[in-house]
Design a protein around this motif. Sequence first.
Motif, PDB file in Angstrom:
ATOM      1  N   LEU A 137       0.818  -1.205   0.000  1.00  0.00           N
ATOM      2  CA  LEU A 137       0.000   0.000   0.000  1.00  0.00           C
ATOM      3  C   LEU A 137       0.853   1.258   0.000  1.00  0.00           C
ATOM      4  CD1 LEU A 137      -2.822  -1.042   2.496  1.00  0.00           C
ATOM      5  CD2 LEU A 137      -2.783  -1.209  -0.011  1.00  0.00           C
ATOM      6  N   SER A 138       2.142   1.102   0.276  1.00  0.00           N
ATOM      7  CA  SER A 138       3.069   2.235   0.263  1.00  0.00           C
ATOM      8  C   SER A 138       3.741   2.436  -1.101  1.00  0.00           C
ATOM      9  CB  SER A 138       4.162   2.026   1.316  1.00  0.00           C
ATOM     10  OG  SER A 138       4.860   0.808   1.063  1.00  0.00           O
ATOM     11  N   VAL A 139       3.386   1.641  -2.100  1.00  0.00           N
ATOM     12  CA  VAL A 139       4.022   1.741  -3.412  1.00  0.00           C
ATOM     13  C   VAL A 139       3.855   3.162  -3.965  1.00  0.00           C
ATOM     14  CG1 VAL A 139       1.987   0.977  -4.718  1.00  0.00           C
ATOM     15  CG2 VAL A 139       4.285   0.584  -5.646  1.00  0.00           C
ATOM     16  N   GLU A 140       4.906   3.687  -4.566  1.00  0.00           N
ATOM     17  CA  GLU A 140       4.853   5.028  -5.144  1.00  0.00           C
ATOM     18  C   GLU A 140       4.297   4.956  -6.552  1.00  0.00           C
ATOM     19  OE1 GLU A 140       8.349   7.422  -4.645  1.00  0.00           O
ATOM     20  OE2 GLU A 140       8.874   6.447  -2.743  1.00  0.00           O
ATOM     21  N   ARG A 141       3.329   5.831  -6.859  1.00  0.00           N
ATOM     22  CA  ARG A 141       2.559   5.728  -8.098  1.00  0.00           C
ATOM     23  C   ARG A 141       2.744   6.975  -8.957  1.00  0.00           C
ATOM     24  NH1 ARG A 141      -2.691   6.274  -6.379  1.00  0.00           N
ATOM     25  NH2 ARG A 141      -1.864   7.147  -4.450  1.00  0.00           N
ATOM     26  N   THR A 142       2.921   6.754 -10.259  1.00  0.00           N
ATOM     27  CA  THR A 142       3.036   7.850 -11.221  1.00  0.00           C
ATOM     28  C   THR A 142       2.266   7.481 -12.482  1.00  0.00           C
ATOM     29  OG1 THR A 142       5.259   8.406 -10.415  1.00  0.00           O
ATOM     30  CG2 THR A 142       4.619   9.286 -12.568  1.00  0.00           C
ATOM     31  N   THR A 143       1.531   8.445 -13.039  1.00  0.00           N
ATOM     32  CA  THR A 143       0.848   8.251 -14.313  1.00  0.00           C
ATOM     33  C   THR A 143       1.480   9.158 -15.362  1.00  0.00           C
ATOM     34  OG1 THR A 143      -1.251   7.666 -13.278  1.00  0.00           O
ATOM     35  CG2 THR A 143      -1.341   8.445 -15.552  1.00  0.00           C
ATOM     36  N   VAL A 144       1.857   8.562 -16.499  1.00  0.00           N
ATOM     37  CA  VAL A 144       2.347   9.316 -17.648  1.00  0.00           C
ATOM     38  C   VAL A 144       1.179   9.390 -18.630  1.00  0.00           C
ATOM     39  CG1 VAL A 144       4.008   9.376 -19.547  1.00  0.00           C
ATOM     40  CG2 VAL A 144       4.712   8.527 -17.293  1.00  0.00           C
ATOM     41  N   GLY A 145       0.587  10.563 -18.775  1.00  0.00           N
ATOM     42  CA  GLY A 145      -0.629  10.681 -19.552  1.00  0.00           C
ATOM     43  C   GLY A 145      -0.489  11.550 -20.774  1.00  0.00           C
ATOM     44  N   PHE A 146      -1.118  11.124 -21.853  1.00  0.00           N
ATOM     45  CA  PHE A 146      -1.318  11.931 -23.055  1.00  0.00           C
ATOM     46  C   PHE A 146      -0.018  12.264 -23.782  1.00  0.00           C
ATOM     47  CE2 PHE A 146      -4.704  14.727 -24.989  1.00  0.00           C
ATOM     48  CZ  PHE A 146      -5.639  13.723 -25.047  1.00  0.00           C
ATOM     49  N   MET A 147       0.994  11.413 -23.661  1.00  0.00           N
ATOM     50  CA  MET A 147       2.243  11.640 -24.391  1.00  0.00           C
ATOM     51  C   MET A 147       2.317  10.815 -25.660  1.00  0.00           C
ATOM     52  SD  MET A 147       5.146  12.337 -21.505  1.00  0.00           S
ATOM     53  CE  MET A 147       6.101  13.345 -22.656  1.00  0.00           C
ATOM     54  N   GLY A 148       1.234  10.114 -25.982  1.00  0.00           N
ATOM     55  CA  GLY A 148       1.156   9.425 -27.253  1.00  0.00           C
ATOM     56  C   GLY A 148       2.079   8.229 -27.360  1.00  0.00           C
ATOM     57  N   CYS A 149       2.548   7.977 -28.576  1.00  0.00           N
ATOM     58  CA  CYS A 149       3.290   6.760 -28.881  1.00  0.00           C
ATOM     59  C   CYS A 149       4.652   6.692 -28.198  1.00  0.00           C
ATOM     60  CB  CYS A 149       3.464   6.635 -30.397  1.00  0.00           C
ATOM     61  SG  CYS A 149       1.906   6.495 -31.300  1.00  0.00           S
ATOM     62  N   GLN A 150       5.191   7.824 -27.761  1.00  0.00           N
ATOM     63  CA  GLN A 150       6.517   7.814 -27.156  1.00  0.00           C
ATOM     64  C   GLN A 150       6.479   7.604 -25.641  1.00  0.00           C
ATOM     65  OE1 GLN A 150       7.834  11.738 -28.226  1.00  0.00           O
ATOM     66  NE2 GLN A 150       6.480  12.752 -26.774  1.00  0.00           N
ATOM     67  N   ALA A 151       5.286   7.454 -25.054  1.00  0.00           N
ATOM     68  CA  ALA A 151       5.164   7.459 -23.599  1.00  0.00           C
ATOM     69  C   ALA A 151       5.892   6.305 -22.922  1.00  0.00           C
ATOM     70  CB  ALA A 151       3.692   7.451 -23.197  1.00  0.00           C
ATOM     71  N   ALA A 152       6.047   5.165 -23.601  1.00  0.00           N
ATOM     72  CA  ALA A 152       6.764   4.051 -22.969  1.00  0.00           C
ATOM     73  C   ALA A 152       8.195   4.433 -22.655  1.00  0.00           C
ATOM     74  CB  ALA A 152       6.740   2.821 -23.879  1.00  0.00           C
ATOM     75  N   ILE A 153       8.837   5.171 -23.550  1.00  0.00           N
ATOM     76  CA  ILE A 153      10.222   5.564 -23.302  1.00  0.00           C
ATOM     77  C   ILE A 153      10.283   6.590 -22.176  1.00  0.00           C
ATOM     78  CG2 ILE A 153      12.272   6.617 -24.324  1.00  0.00           C
ATOM     79  CD1 ILE A 153      11.620   5.244 -26.916  1.00  0.00           C
ATOM     80  N   ASN A 154       9.296   7.492 -22.105  1.00  0.00           N
ATOM     81  CA  ASN A 154       9.226   8.401 -20.966  1.00  0.00           C
ATOM     82  C   ASN A 154       9.046   7.641 -19.656  1.00  0.00           C
ATOM     83  OD1 ASN A 154       7.752  10.079 -23.395  1.00  0.00           O
ATOM     84  ND2 ASN A 154       9.063  11.366 -22.134  1.00  0.00           N
ATOM     85  N   ALA A 155       8.201   6.609 -19.669  1.00  0.00           N
ATOM     86  CA  ALA A 155       7.983   5.814 -18.460  1.00  0.00           C
ATOM     87  C   ALA A 155       9.251   5.062 -18.052  1.00  0.00           C
ATOM     88  CB  ALA A 155       6.832   4.837 -18.690  1.00  0.00           C
TER      89      ALA A 155
END
Length: 352
Positions: A137-155
């Motif tokens: 329950l302490s896991v740190e969470r981040t959402t990468v939103g609306f960056m299109g096809c390149q978002a996997a590399i941003n993540a």
Amino acid sequence: MTQVFLNRIATATPAHQVHGAFSAFAMAQALGRDRAAFARMASRAGIASRHSVLTPSEPEGSGTTCGFYRQGGAFPTTRARMRRWEDEAPGLADAALERLGLRDEGPGITHIIVATCTGFVAPGMDRHIITRFGLPLSVERTTVGFMGCQAAINALKLAWHTVRSQPEARVLVVCLELCTLHLQGTTALEQLLCFLLFADGCATALVSAEATGLRLDGFSSVVIPEAHEQITWRIGDAGFDMTLSGMVPFTLAHALPDLAPRMLAGRAVSSVDLWAVHPGGRSILDAVAHGLDLPGDALETSRGVLSDHGNMSSATVLFVLERMMRAGRRGRGCALAFGPGLSAEAMRFEAA
């Protein structure tokens, strides 16, 4: 400095193969000479199959597609599309995460990064994964939103920075896209081509300091000037409206020779053994091959993923990397993807 590794990748696609149904539906919407142009482009698309959470209508070309889109009728509202995303996305994520082995790994995950540009709801996919797979329950969470096809590399870049600053971290990356929920009712040829390209898929990855898999050596981001309207992605009343200009391949082919030294951190293009390029379409891959003067077979893996799955937005480049890892490919590599802006994201890696 801590070395960071992409330990493994697992992927999943929905059960329904829709390439023929979607292509026939789009063809019926085209007007006049655009119909012949669409047929010509379809024959050259390099796509054999695509998958969707929507069940294809029978027979193909009957005027409906999956009961979700209707020829000549109102297309679904954004609200209806988001409700469908909320219903369908968890099951697809579960399938990929089961293959990743998260049921055993869950308690050890310290960070979760979810990337998507096709569905938004809160509580989101991160909350579902925590509950389903027993993440702390302490896991740190981040959402990468609306960056299109390149978002996997941003993540993956966020995961890389996290592990470099916290060597004990074990970061879960989830890229989940239901692109087929955002097709538009239109007669414009460029918009109709989205019916020909896009598909649904989920890719998951584990990133840590454990020395297995691909070693991640660095990342580069580049915004291509004076091309910001060539790829756009805006929320409309009837789904998300995408602009994918036919100028994108031309722009990339001419920009990449100058961008390559920055993307490769000064290395020569010839020093790269493995090219994991996001297959946004056959013309995109052709433009990259031309712009970087790559050998004829350099993008074979990317072309294979395009043929088998189409363009699944952010998830797609991870499908390419997973296929390379499964095949035991070795050497110095570069993953490359493009998105709204027009911008490019590069990831340098070593498969040893």
